[in-house]
Scaffold this active site. Structure first.
Site, PDB file in Angstrom:
ATOM      1  N   ASP A  54      80.033  69.096 -39.926  1.00 23.12           N
ATOM      2  CA  ASP A  54      78.698  68.512 -40.073  1.00 23.12           C
ATOM      3  C   ASP A  54      78.495  68.027 -41.497  1.00 23.12           C
ATOM      4  OD1 ASP A  54      75.818  68.317 -38.830  1.00 23.12           O
ATOM      5  OD2 ASP A  54      75.571  69.142 -40.851  1.00 23.12           O
ATOM      6  N   TYR A  59      74.326  64.298 -48.720  1.00 23.77           N
ATOM      7  CA  TYR A  59      75.143  65.347 -49.330  1.00 23.77           C
ATOM      8  C   TYR A  59      76.048  64.723 -50.395  1.00 23.77           C
ATOM      9  CZ  TYR A  59      73.863  68.236 -45.251  1.00 23.77           C
ATOM     10  OH  TYR A  59      73.181  68.926 -44.279  1.00 23.77           O
ATOM     11  N   LYS A  85      74.102  62.317 -40.185  1.00 22.30           N
ATOM     12  CA  LYS A  85      72.641  62.267 -40.079  1.00 22.30           C
ATOM     13  C   LYS A  85      72.115  60.889 -40.466  1.00 22.30           C
ATOM     14  CE  LYS A  85      72.533  67.191 -41.167  1.00 22.30           C
ATOM     15  NZ  LYS A  85      73.969  67.342 -41.520  1.00 22.30           N
TER      16      LYS A  85
END
Length: 330
Positions: A54, A59, A85
């Site tokens: 994930d 990030y 995401k």
């Protein structure tokens, strides 16, 4: 319970390992991680049977996705499930920066945008960073940041990508159980396939138990439990440490001490109980745990495999450290 045990990710049918690897740390959360070390961390996860990874654009402002692609591209694509995401675009001068990312790429930053065109652009840019032709699961990241647009536009874009077969599953990534429950109730049918719930179904916080988890179970929506270590609070509950608090409340420290005492009575590492507890609920398919070094992955796999006697869960309930109605691992 083994890290490599494979279960179905709810109604999506995607096969995922009970232990998933969260890749935020490899994007430089709080401290930079060298590329070689990051790849070695993913390699270690693979060796332990981890088949769920994930990541997210935010990030490390693209670094996590780039590392994920570098590490996973040599692997057979149909043998793992990859999540990323939408909701933040990474672009020059992006204003919605976060202080937790060490050494971010110069000049780049995130910009919150849940609009339909931004979501499609975000997916294209994620694929470019990953160097892959697809992702399997797309989460609407923090939909509470702009709930009306996240529900009305971001979800619509992801649902269309799912209907077209571009992605296998649509999800939301949230820090609040009530937001997730509302989204499941209000999203147009068939709704999200899964929910990434961070920090709200753990040994210290069972706020997801009252509404979200029963709703997810009834709809065959898989829950990915993240944040199960509560930012390290369970491992090292020092009074002077913040762990997201200005000062950790005394009552919480007392509760942690009681939890650790029960674990010590049965010679169970507290983090083993923390990893295994969420998986006792039938709605929870997997636990997502971050790592920044290969040895951390090895330790997490060991903790997930550590025997936890049923009496430990009974004691936690008798001391009201867990709700009586919380399902526990068999």
């Amino acid at each position: 319970m083994r890290a490599a045990e494979v279960v179905s990710l709810g109604r999506s049918g995607l096969p995922v390992s009970r232990l998933g690897l969260g890749l935020a740390s490899l994007g430089g959360m709080y401290a930079p991680v060298a590329t070689a070390r990051a790849v070695a961390t993913v390699d270690a996860a693979w060796e332990h049977g981890v088949r769920l990874y994930d990541t997210a654009p935010v990030y490390g402002y693209g670094r996590s996705e780039s590392v994920a692609g570098l590490a996973l591209r040599p692997r057979p694509r149909d043998e793992y499930v990859l999540c990323t995401k939408v909701g933040r675009l990474i672009e020059p001068g992006g204003p919605d920066t976060q202080t937790i990312w060490a050494d971010p790429p110069p000049g780049l930053g995130p910009r919150l945008d849940y609009s339909y065109p931004a979501v499609l652009r975000s997916v294209e840019e994620s694929l470019e960073r990953l160097g892959l032709d697809r992702v399997d699961v797309l989460h609407v990241h923090d939909p509470d940041e702009d709930y009306p647009t996240a529900l009305g536009e971001a979800y619509r874009a992801l649902a269309e990508l799912r209907a077209a077969g571009v992605v296998r599953a649509v999800s939301i990534g949230v820090n609040h159980a009530d937001v997730a429950a509302r989204f499941l109730r209000e999203a147009p049918a068939p709704g999200p396939d899964c929910v990434l719930l961070a920090g709200r179904y753990t040994l210290l916080d069972q706020s997801g138990l009252a509404e979200l988890l029963p709703l997810a179970l009834a709809r065959n929506v898989a829950v990915l439990a993240a944040g199960v270590f509560q930012s390290g609070l369970l491992a090292d509950p020092r009074p002077g440490a913040a762990y997201g608090y200005a000062e950790v409340p005394t009552a919480l420290l007392d509760r942690i001490a009681a939890l650790r005492a029960v674990c010590a009575r049965y010679a169970v590492p507290p983090l083993a109980a923390a990893l295994q507890f969420p998986l006792g609920h039938p709605a929870v398919a997997t636990v997502l745990v971050g790592a920044r070094a290969p040895e951390e992955v090895t330790e997490n796999a060991r903790l997930l495999d550590h025997p936890v006697p049923p009496a430990l869960w009974r004691d936690l309930k008798s001391l009201r450290l867990l709700p009586e109605n919380a399902p526990t691992p068999e």
